[in-house]
Motif scaffolding. Structure first.
Motif, short mmCIF file in Angstrom:
data_model
loop_
_atom_site.label_atom_id
_atom_site.label_comp_id
_atom_site.label_asym_id
_atom_site.label_seq_id
_atom_site.Cartn_x
_atom_site.Cartn_y
_atom_site.Cartn_z
N GLU A 73 38.06 38.97 3.48
CA GLU A 73 36.70 38.43 3.52
C GLU A 73 36.36 37.92 4.91
O GLU A 73 35.24 38.11 5.40
CB GLU A 73 36.56 37.31 2.48
N THR A 74 37.33 37.28 5.57
CA THR A 74 37.06 36.77 6.92
C THR A 74 36.89 37.92 7.91
O THR A 74 36.10 37.82 8.85
CB THR A 74 38.18 35.84 7.41
N VAL A 75 37.63 39.02 7.70
CA VAL A 75 37.49 40.18 8.59
C VAL A 75 36.07 40.73 8.54
O VAL A 75 35.53 41.18 9.55
CB VAL A 75 38.51 41.28 8.21
N GLY A 76 35.44 40.68 7.37
CA GLY A 76 34.12 41.29 7.22
C GLY A 76 32.94 40.35 7.32
O GLY A 76 31.79 40.80 7.31
N VAL A 77 33.17 39.02 7.42
CA VAL A 77 32.05 38.09 7.41
C VAL A 77 31.17 38.29 8.65
O VAL A 77 31.66 38.50 9.76
CB VAL A 77 32.56 36.62 7.33
N ALA A 78 29.84 38.26 8.45
CA ALA A 78 28.89 38.54 9.54
C ALA A 78 27.92 37.38 9.71
O ALA A 78 27.63 36.65 8.76
CB ALA A 78 28.13 39.83 9.25
N VAL A 79 27.41 37.24 10.92
CA VAL A 79 26.55 36.10 11.24
C VAL A 79 25.27 36.11 10.43
O VAL A 79 24.74 35.05 10.07
CB VAL A 79 26.24 36.08 12.76
N GLN A 80 24.74 37.29 10.10
CA GLN A 80 23.50 37.37 9.34
C GLN A 80 23.65 36.87 7.90
O GLN A 80 22.67 36.63 7.21
CB GLN A 80 22.93 38.79 9.35
N ASP A 81 24.89 36.74 7.45
CA ASP A 81 25.14 36.26 6.10
C ASP A 81 25.49 34.77 6.08
O ASP A 81 25.86 34.24 5.03
CB ASP A 81 26.29 37.05 5.46
N CYS A 82 25.37 34.12 7.23
CA CYS A 82 25.79 32.73 7.34
C CYS A 82 24.64 31.80 7.75
O CYS A 82 23.74 32.21 8.49
CB CYS A 82 26.91 32.58 8.38
N HIS A 83 24.72 30.57 7.27
CA HIS A 83 23.86 29.48 7.75
C HIS A 83 24.77 28.48 8.44
O HIS A 83 25.61 27.85 7.80
CB HIS A 83 23.13 28.82 6.58
N LEU A 84 24.62 28.36 9.78
CA LEU A 84 25.52 27.53 10.58
C LEU A 84 24.71 26.48 11.33
O LEU A 84 24.38 26.65 12.52
CB LEU A 84 26.31 28.41 11.57
N PRO A 85 24.36 25.36 10.66
CA PRO A 85 23.54 24.32 11.31
C PRO A 85 24.31 23.58 12.40
O PRO A 85 25.54 23.62 12.44
CB PRO A 85 23.19 23.40 10.14
N GLU A 86 23.59 22.90 13.26
CA GLU A 86 24.25 22.13 14.32
C GLU A 86 25.04 20.97 13.75
O GLU A 86 26.04 20.53 14.34
CB GLU A 86 23.21 21.63 15.32
N GLU A 87 24.59 20.43 12.61
CA GLU A 87 25.31 19.34 11.96
C GLU A 87 25.37 19.60 10.46
O GLU A 87 24.51 20.26 9.89
CB GLU A 87 24.61 17.99 12.21
N GLY A 88 26.42 19.06 9.82
CA GLY A 88 26.52 19.13 8.37
C GLY A 88 27.14 20.42 7.86
O GLY A 88 27.68 21.23 8.62
N TRP A 89 27.03 20.60 6.57
CA TRP A 89 27.63 21.74 5.89
C TRP A 89 26.82 23.01 6.11
O TRP A 89 25.61 22.97 6.20
CB TRP A 89 27.74 21.47 4.39
N GLY A 90 27.53 24.13 6.17
CA GLY A 90 26.89 25.43 6.28
C GLY A 90 27.14 26.24 5.02
O GLY A 90 27.64 25.73 4.01
N LEU A 91 26.82 27.53 5.08
CA LEU A 91 26.97 28.39 3.92
C LEU A 91 27.22 29.83 4.38
O LEU A 91 26.58 30.30 5.32
CB LEU A 91 25.71 28.34 3.05
N ALA A 92 28.14 30.48 3.69
CA ALA A 92 28.37 31.92 3.93
C ALA A 92 28.14 32.65 2.62
O ALA A 92 28.75 32.32 1.59
CB ALA A 92 29.79 32.16 4.42
N ASN A 93 27.25 33.62 2.62
CA ASN A 93 27.00 34.45 1.44
C ASN A 93 27.89 35.68 1.51
O ASN A 93 27.54 36.70 2.10
CB ASN A 93 25.52 34.84 1.38
N LEU A 94 29.07 35.56 0.91
CA LEU A 94 30.06 36.63 1.01
C LEU A 94 29.73 37.76 0.04
O LEU A 94 29.44 37.52 -1.14
CB LEU A 94 31.45 36.08 0.68
#
Length: 458
Positions: A280-301
């Motif tokens: 899953e980590t090999v295939g994870v892409a930036v367009q599927d992620c929410h990476l805020p400057e602070e706090g929790w993020g989210l990856a839609n795997l």
């Protein structure tokens, strides 16, 4: 001797190994003959054929019990020839990992069926030849293969028993018991056995469609399956401090090419802080992620890139491209990312960018990170990040153990198992069974609650 002295009885139900079977019985010149079928429909079909032969005036053989039109004949095919035929039917439409599973199962069945006689190749030689050359398309008769492999596959073709032998319960039992073992002779997991048995069932369903069997012979034998779920060894579980040290040590591996290690820090962090599988980590892409400057993020795997091997994929690439494990290909699993992981991934993007398709982690050429690459890096990181006595231990021995460590940590922290299972992409049943031995201190909590309850009634 032939006779028309025949009486055909009704189908009766019998119990066999806890399951209903349906027996067809008839008497030929005073001698009772019977055949069992798995379903009543198949039994009725056999009885109808007997009745039709009797009504048409056919004479029944007193030894076989059958009329000429129904004489039981062994299939002309050998098992090995049939296995190659089945492979050609399934291969074009199978996913890379399923091709590997077909190959593995056919190899196991073939080895189990081969006679123990002088001249039999060694187990290692047979394993190599069947896995690498026999059960891979193009088949051995359609291409050049190494002389040592040719000798093995030719021996297998000459010595393979008839496909009909699989209808003998003793032979089928031997095959199924062989599939329950790994190459080293140790018991295989239930998942491994079920995977290989599924291929065998599918293959013999095809043989039944071809008219080689009246019913799939796998169903005539019941064996006790291996343990369904293999629990995680508590010794592989790293605590948060150990995991943090190991992930940090990854950035120092690679010698003069230390950037190779730094590229992989985020991958290992995803396995630990988000409980992700390596594929899953090999295939994870930036367009599927929410990476805020602070706090929790989210990856839609929704995508995994497991290492499959060039000989299994249609493209000739090492990696398969598929959906999540044990899920519908279109299913998406929202996975929360803790702030520490968000920071690591943002730093990786700032430093190395992303691959052309948006993947967060890639090699120097922009390609997929191979399992051999990140496994070597992890082995080096353990040497740097652990004291000598722990380097020699099973602690976090494989990258996948970071996921085990994550899930164990969450459970021990009191996170609801349903939530842990959802984040990890497991069922609650599998989660608790696999990690039961890793739940440190839970008995202490239980003892205290029981003690407090009893004190209330004193």
């Amino acid at each position: 001797m032939k006779t028309t002295d025949v009486r055909i009885w009704d189908v009766r139900v019998k119990q066999r190994q806890g399951k209903d079977t349906y027996e067809v019985r008839w008497v030929v010149a005073g001698r009772e003959v019977s055949r069992s079928r798995r379903t009543k429909g198949l039994a009725d079909k056999l009885r109808s054929r007997l009745l039709m032969a009797q009504e048409s005036g056919e004479q029944f053989d007193t030894e076989t019990g059958f009329p000429p039109s129904m004489e039981e004949k062994a299939p002309a095919l050998t098992w090995y020839a049939f296995a190659l035929k089945y492979l050609k039917v399934k291969w074009p439409h199978a996913a890379p990992n399923y091709r590997d599973e077909i190959n593995e199962a056919l190899t196991g069945v073939t080895k189990a069926l081969m006679p123990k006689r002088p001249g039999r190749p060694t187990e290692a030689a047979m394993q190599r030849a069947l896995r690498d050359w026999a059960f891979v398309l193009p088949s051995p008769e359609d291409r050049e293969i190494p002389p040592e492999a040719r000798a093995v596959v030719d021996w297998a073709a000459r010595n393979s028993p008839p496909l009909a032998d699989l209808a003998k319960p003793a032979v089928m039992r031997g095959v199924l018991e062989a599939l329950m073992l790994k190459l080293d002779g140790e018991a295989a997991s239930s998942e491994t056995f079920k995977r290989k048995r599924k291929v065998l069932v599918n293959a013999l369903n095809y043989a039944t469609e071809l008219g080689e069997f009246d019913d799939n012979p796998v169903h005539s034998v019941s064996v006790e399956e291996p343990s369904r779920i293999v629990p995680v060894d508590p010794r592989v579980v790293a605590n948060p401090k150990q995991a943090g040290n190991l992930i940090g040590a990854v950035s120092y591996v690679g010698g003069y090419h230390r950037a190779r290690g730094r590229r992989l820090v985020g991958m290992f962090a995803g396995m630990y802080y988000a409980g992700m599988r390596p594929a899953e980590t090999v295939g994870v892409a930036v367009q599927d992620c929410h990476l805020p400057e602070e706090g929790w993020g989210l990856a839609n795997l929704h995508r995994t890139r497991p290492t499959a091997g060039k000989k299994w994929t249609k493209t000739g690439e090492v990696h398969d491209d598929r959906g999540l494990k044990n899920r519908d290909p279109k299913e998406v699993r929202p996975t929360p990312l803790p702030p520490v992981l968000v920071a690591i991934w943002r730093d990786s993007i700032d430093t190395f960018g992303t691959a052309d398709d948006g993947r967060l982690f890639f090699n120097e050429r922009g390609g997929l990170v191979g399992s051999s690459t990140y496994s070597r890096a992890w082995a080096e990181a353990r040497e740097l990040g652990l004291p000598p006595e722990l380097v020699a231990s099973p602690l976090a021995d494989r990258p996948y153990d970071l996921r085990h460590s994550a899930l164990s940590t969450w459970l021990n922290a009191g996170v609801d198992p349903t939530e842990v299972a959802e984040r990890a992409g497991n069922t609650v049943e599998v989660l608790l069974a696999r990690y039961a031995k890793c739940l440190h201190g839970r008995h202490v909590v239980a003892n205290k609650r029981i003690e407090d309850l009893l004190l209330e009634y004193e």
